[in-house]
Enzyme design. Structure first.
Site, PDB file in Angstrom:
ATOM      1  CE1 TYR A   1      -4.018  -2.065   0.557  1.00 42.51           C
ATOM      2  CE2 TYR A   1      -2.647  -3.244   2.122  1.00 42.51           C
ATOM      3  CZ  TYR A   1      -3.784  -3.162   1.359  1.00 42.51           C
ATOM      4  OH  TYR A   1      -4.701  -4.180   1.403  1.00 42.51           O
TER       5      TYR A   1
ATOM      6  CG  ASN B   1     -10.922  -2.633  -7.445  1.00 36.08           C
ATOM      7  OD1 ASN B   1     -11.608  -2.192  -8.354  1.00 36.08           O
ATOM      8  ND2 ASN B   1     -10.078  -3.628  -7.622  1.00 36.08           N
TER       9      ASN B   1
ATOM     10  CB  CYS C   1      -7.452  -4.521  -5.427  1.00 38.79           C
ATOM     11  SG  CYS C   1      -8.858  -5.629  -5.569  1.00 38.79           S
ATOM     12  CG  HIS C   2      -5.233  -9.945  -7.524  1.00 38.42           C
ATOM     13  ND1 HIS C   2      -6.023  -9.330  -8.478  1.00 38.42           N
ATOM     14  CD2 HIS C   2      -4.224 -10.543  -8.194  1.00 38.42           C
ATOM     15  CE1 HIS C   2      -5.512  -9.565  -9.674  1.00 38.42           C
ATOM     16  NE2 HIS C   2      -4.423 -10.296  -9.532  1.00 38.42           N
TER      17      HIS C   2
ATOM     18  CD  GLU D   1      -1.952 -11.658 -11.510  1.00 38.17           C
ATOM     19  OE1 GLU D   1      -3.074 -11.167 -11.716  1.00 38.17           O
ATOM     20  OE2 GLU D   1      -1.034 -11.019 -10.964  1.00 38.17           O
TER      21      GLU D   1
END
Length: 169
Positions: free
Chosen positions: A104, A127, A135-136, A162
């Site tokens: 963050y 979000n 946002c993950h 990912e």
């Protein structure tokens, strides 16, 4: 009251309900009772199950993401409610490369708002576009996953998906 449409797809036994108006995707939910989730966030909404062109595109793009996470999203996104700061933060989230994470605090610095870490965290939490606005990919400063609207298990699954795909390329 604005008419909204929805369709649900399943990935890894998780329902993803895509909600749209006539010209853009407005929300993605993983809750079985997504209607209550929407009402809690936005007040009364009018929903109808319908595969609109926007929802069909969103479904195709999400399915492509689940197969190849580097696939870009092109579906138009339009939050039902958002401040200019939230939009700035959400835009910042879209610049985080697939398979990488930021804290963050790092995101706040990237947005040239270094003293706004808590406000950035709050905006990330609101979000409405899970996965499409990633946002993950935001983690805590200590390297822990942190919270996620759809639970830390899904967050870990998305990051693993990912990471495994970026390691193959």
């Amino acid at each position: 009251m604005q008419q909204l449409y929805f369709q649900t797809i399943i990935w890894q036994q998780i329902p993803f309900t895509l909600i749209a108006n006539d010209h853009a995707l407005v929300y993605i939910s993983t809750q079985k009772d997504f209607q209550t989730e929407l009402t809690t966030r936005y007040g009364s909404v009018q929903l109808a199950a319908k595969a609109t062109p926007i929802i069909s595109l969103a479904i195709t793009e999400l399915n492509n993401y689940f197969k190849q996470p580097s696939t870009p999203f092109t579906v138009p996104l339009e939050p039902l409610v958002a401040t200019s700061f939230q939009k700035l933060v959400w835009q910042g989230l879209t610049t985080i490369p697939v398979g990488t994470t930021l804290s963050y605090q790092q995101l706040a610095q990237q947005l040239k708002r270094p003293s706004s870490t808590r406000a950035v965290a709050s905006a990330v939490a609101k979000n409405p576009f899970l996965i499409m606005v990633p946002c993950h990919r935001i983690i805590r400063n200590d390297g822990q996953l942190g919270q996620y609207r759809s639970g830390s298990t899904l967050k870990a699954q998305l990051l693993a998906l990912e990471t495994s795909q970026t390691n193959l390329t």
